[in-house]
Design a protein around this motif. Structure first.
Motif, PDB file in Angstrom:
ATOM      1  N   SER A  40       0.815  -1.217   0.000  1.00  0.00           N
ATOM      2  CA  SER A  40       0.000   0.000   0.000  1.00  0.00           C
ATOM      3  C   SER A  40       0.846   1.264   0.000  1.00  0.00           C
ATOM      4  CB  SER A  40      -0.934   0.004   1.213  1.00  0.00           C
ATOM      5  OG  SER A  40      -0.177   0.023   2.418  1.00  0.00           O
ATOM      6  N   GLY A  41       2.150   1.137   0.286  1.00  0.00           N
ATOM      7  CA  GLY A  41       3.030   2.302   0.352  1.00  0.00           C
ATOM      8  C   GLY A  41       3.371   2.720   1.761  1.00  0.00           C
ATOM      9  N   ASN A  42       2.712   2.162   2.781  1.00  0.00           N
ATOM     10  CA  ASN A  42       3.012   2.479   4.175  1.00  0.00           C
ATOM     11  C   ASN A  42       4.312   1.807   4.594  1.00  0.00           C
ATOM     12  OD1 ASN A  42       0.579   3.921   4.419  1.00  0.00           O
ATOM     13  ND2 ASN A  42      -0.559   2.031   4.833  1.00  0.00           N
ATOM     14  N   LEU A  43       5.059   2.493   5.480  1.00  0.00           N
ATOM     15  CA  LEU A  43       6.325   1.966   5.985  1.00  0.00           C
ATOM     16  C   LEU A  43       6.144   1.491   7.418  1.00  0.00           C
ATOM     17  CD1 LEU A  43       8.851   4.662   4.668  1.00  0.00           C
ATOM     18  CD2 LEU A  43       7.988   2.639   3.500  1.00  0.00           C
ATOM     19  N   VAL A  60       1.644   6.343   3.700  1.00  0.00           N
ATOM     20  CA  VAL A  60       2.017   6.515   2.297  1.00  0.00           C
ATOM     21  C   VAL A  60       1.986   7.977   1.889  1.00  0.00           C
ATOM     22  CG1 VAL A  60      -0.366   6.164   1.509  1.00  0.00           C
ATOM     23  CG2 VAL A  60       1.516   5.707  -0.063  1.00  0.00           C
ATOM     24  N   VAL A  61       1.143   8.778   2.542  1.00  0.00           N
ATOM     25  CA  VAL A  61       1.080  10.213   2.235  1.00  0.00           C
ATOM     26  C   VAL A  61       2.387  10.894   2.600  1.00  0.00           C
ATOM     27  CG1 VAL A  61      -0.138  12.364   2.699  1.00  0.00           C
ATOM     28  CG2 VAL A  61      -1.414  10.216   2.543  1.00  0.00           C
ATOM     29  N   ASP A  65       6.990  11.655  -0.859  1.00  0.00           N
ATOM     30  CA  ASP A  65       8.025  12.577  -1.340  1.00  0.00           C
ATOM     31  C   ASP A  65       9.434  12.039  -1.135  1.00  0.00           C
ATOM     32  OD1 ASP A  65       6.078  14.393  -2.071  1.00  0.00           O
ATOM     33  OD2 ASP A  65       6.075  15.390  -0.117  1.00  0.00           O
ATOM     34  N   LEU A  66       9.597  10.827  -0.636  1.00  0.00           N
ATOM     35  CA  LEU A  66      10.931  10.297  -0.349  1.00  0.00           C
ATOM     36  C   LEU A  66      11.637   9.877  -1.634  1.00  0.00           C
ATOM     37  CD1 LEU A  66      10.219   8.075   2.792  1.00  0.00           C
ATOM     38  CD2 LEU A  66      11.128  10.399   2.740  1.00  0.00           C
ATOM     39  N   ARG A  96       6.362  11.434  10.825  1.00  0.00           N
ATOM     40  CA  ARG A  96       5.953  12.385   9.782  1.00  0.00           C
ATOM     41  C   ARG A  96       7.091  12.679   8.804  1.00  0.00           C
ATOM     42  NH1 ARG A  96       3.211  14.673  14.315  1.00  0.00           N
ATOM     43  NH2 ARG A  96       4.950  16.116  14.664  1.00  0.00           N
ATOM     44  N   SER A  97       8.322  12.636   9.312  1.00  0.00           N
ATOM     45  CA  SER A  97       9.506  12.850   8.462  1.00  0.00           C
ATOM     46  C   SER A  97      10.715  12.241   9.151  1.00  0.00           C
ATOM     47  CB  SER A  97       9.730  14.343   8.194  1.00  0.00           C
ATOM     48  OG  SER A  97      10.013  15.030   9.404  1.00  0.00           O
ATOM     49  N   PHE A  98      11.796  12.087   8.375  1.00  0.00           N
ATOM     50  CA  PHE A  98      13.041  11.577   8.968  1.00  0.00           C
ATOM     51  C   PHE A  98      14.205  12.044   8.117  1.00  0.00           C
ATOM     52  CE2 PHE A  98      11.916   8.272   5.914  1.00  0.00           C
ATOM     53  CZ  PHE A  98      13.123   8.032   5.293  1.00  0.00           C
ATOM     54  N   LYS A  99      15.406  11.921   8.684  1.00  0.00           N
ATOM     55  CA  LYS A  99      16.640  12.180   7.954  1.00  0.00           C
ATOM     56  C   LYS A  99      17.687  11.200   8.417  1.00  0.00           C
ATOM     57  CE  LYS A  99      18.235  15.892  11.067  1.00  0.00           C
ATOM     58  NZ  LYS A  99      18.688  17.296  11.133  1.00  0.00           N
ATOM     59  N   PHE A 100      18.580  10.882   7.500  1.00  0.00           N
ATOM     60  CA  PHE A 100      19.641   9.932   7.809  1.00  0.00           C
ATOM     61  C   PHE A 100      20.684  10.626   8.681  1.00  0.00           C
ATOM     62  CE2 PHE A 100      17.736   8.372   3.945  1.00  0.00           C
ATOM     63  CZ  PHE A 100      17.667   7.013   4.154  1.00  0.00           C
TER      64      PHE A 100
END
Length: 503
Positions: A40-43, A60-61, A65-66, A96-100
């Motif tokens: 479905s696109g969910n992580l 997935v929303v 944008d990833l 909601r967001s993440f960064k490496f």
């Protein structure tokens, strides 16, 4: 003390957590485990450290944008909120967001982007522009307070102070750095500079990672001005190094590549002057030798010498021509004499041959006349015999034909009488049928004409004008058209004259 159901307890805890502002907007750092990207696109994944672990969910929303998705073992800094799953009674971190945040993750992102751009041909040497050897105007995109611009200006000042350096101040790390770098590159590209330098001093992998931005790489590829990438130290490589027209290990090295040393320029000029002097001397010497050759050639081809030589040749040609003319005249005279002799001999032979032929013709003519006379007599004799034979044959044929004709004539007369009778009967029947047909048609026409007459017309016979009976000459004038009704029809009349009868 009241007793609660499990669902009521979990519902209460969930509402309580939603009221805590701290856990509804916080960032957590940890290592990724149990990573699963649903169809479905969910992580779905877990974030852990040395002693704890928490389940995470990213919709997935938020993940649409990833560009790069996390993998097992990546270090992430996630931002979101903590909630409680009422069905499983588990605490879940909604990402909601993440960064490496790990070096391994940065290297993976770097390699993935490098592979993508390389397949598109952005690193192809065929697209790289040549850096001018003697630049007069140079643009630099870098931090105005960093060590990179200081090193570049020091090298320029030491090597050549006549080069114009135009600096576009930009951020080189952190938020907004990529946008200012792109703006600087596009601005300098419009100023018709000889070369652009994209520079930054040394730093960590995270500090230099902005130069691995895909938008910066595509901007560098589209520039019309040649560009040198000088980011970090010699061991540091970035995407901008691969896509630029030239990579410099350091900003100082980039400054040396685009600036030419005045002292070296003076040495080059002196060397060129020495080479030019030698070339001029050699050319003058060659021209002098050539001049001497031309003088010698001029003497060798002097007009007076040529005239004398031509006079000698002309006398020789004249003598040879006179001898040739005399020889030709003598030969022609001899040929004319021989031709005259041949002509006289041929005329004599022809006359003799014609005399002999004439005699032969006379003899032959006499013989032909005798033969012709004989042939005419024979022909006349044969003609008479043929006429006699033809007369006899005609007479015999007439006798034979009379007999045949008489027999045939009788047969033909009977045959023709029979046929004439048959034809006569046929004509008679045809004439009778035609007369009957005409009489029938006349009766039909008469009946039709009688039927057309009204009962009034059949009873009132007379002359009518405009449907009225005329009883006096006063009711009619010359030129009027009238109808005369008779027993068997109507006659249309025109009045030509009127005569009055006196009683």
């Amino acid at each position: 003390m009241s007793i609660l159901k499990v669902s009521e307890l979990t519902n209460y805890i969930s509402k309580y957590l939603k009221l805590d502002y701290f856990i509804n907007d916080l960032s957590v750092e940890g290592e990724v485990s149990n990573y699963n990207r649903h169809s479905s696109g969910n992580l779905f994944f877990s974030l852990k450290d040395e002693s704890s672990k928490i389940d995470c969910f990213m919709s997935v929303v938020d993940a649409s944008d990833l560009d790069i998705f996390p993998e097992e073992g990546d270090k992430l800094t996630v931002t979101g909120a903590v909630t409680l799953s009422e069905k499983s009674s588990k605490i879940i971190f909604i990402v909601r967001s993440f960064k490496f945040s790990g070096e391994g993750s940065l290297l993976r992102r770097f390699n993935k982007l490098k592979e993508k751009l390389e397949k598109e041909g952005l690193f192809d040497p065929l697209h790289k522009k040549e850096i001018p050897k003697y630049s007069k105007r140079i643009g630099v995109v870098t931090s105005p307070t960093g060590a990179a611009i200081t090193d570049i200006l020091n090298v320029m000042g030491r090597r050549n102070k006549n080069i114009d350096v135009i600096i576009f101040p930009s951020l080189v790390q952190g938020e907004g750095a990529a946008e200012t770098i792109i703006e600087g590159l596009l601005t300098l590209d419009k100023m018709e500079l000889d070369t652009i330098i994209l520079a930054r001093g040394g730093g960590s992998k995270e500090d230099l990672f902005v130069f691995n931005d895909e938008k910066i790489a595509r901007t560098i590829y589209d520039l019309k001005t040649p560009i040198i990438s000088a980011v970090g130290h010699e061991i540091d490589y970035s995407i901008s190094d691969y896509v630029s027209d030239l990579r410099a290990p350091t900003p100082s090295a980039a400054a040396e590549l685009v600036s030419f040393k005045l002292s070296d320029m003076f040495e080059i000029i002196l060397d060129l002057k020495h080479k030019l002097d030698n070339t001029i001397s050699n050319n003058l010497m060659l021209r002098d030798i050539n001049l001497q050759r031309q003088r010698y050639s001029l003497k060798s081809f002097s007009p007076i010498l040529l005239i004398n030589e031509n006079k000698f040749d002309l006398n020789n040609y004249k003598n040879r021509m006179n001898w040739s003319i005399k020889t030709k005249i003598s030969n022609d005279r001899r040929k004319v004499e021989e031709l005259n002799k041949l002509k006289e001999r041929a005329i004599t032979e022809n006359i003799n041959r014609h005399k002999i032929n004439l005699k032969n013709y006379k003899v032959l003519s006499t013989s032909l006349n005798n033969t012709l006379y004989y042939k005419e007599n024979r022909l006349d004799h044969n003609k008479k015999r043929l006429d006699k034979s033809i007369f006899l044959e005609i007479k015999r044929a007439k006798q034979e034909n009379r007999i045949l004709y008489s027999a045939l004539s009788l047969k033909n007369i009977d045959y023709r009488i029979k046929h004439l009778r048959m034809d006569l009967n046929s004509y008679d029947s045809r004439i009778r049928s035609s007369i009957d047909y005409i009489l029938q048609n006349r009766d039909v026409s008469l009946n039709l004409l009688k039927s057309r007459l009204t009962a009034q017309h059949r009873k009132k016979i007379g002359i009518y004008k405009d449907g009225k009976v005329i009883s006096s000459i006063k009711d009619i004038n010359v030129g009027n058209k009238v109808k005369s009704v008779l027993e068997d029809g109507i006659i249309n009349l025109e009045v030509i004259s009127i005569e009055e009868v006196r009683k």
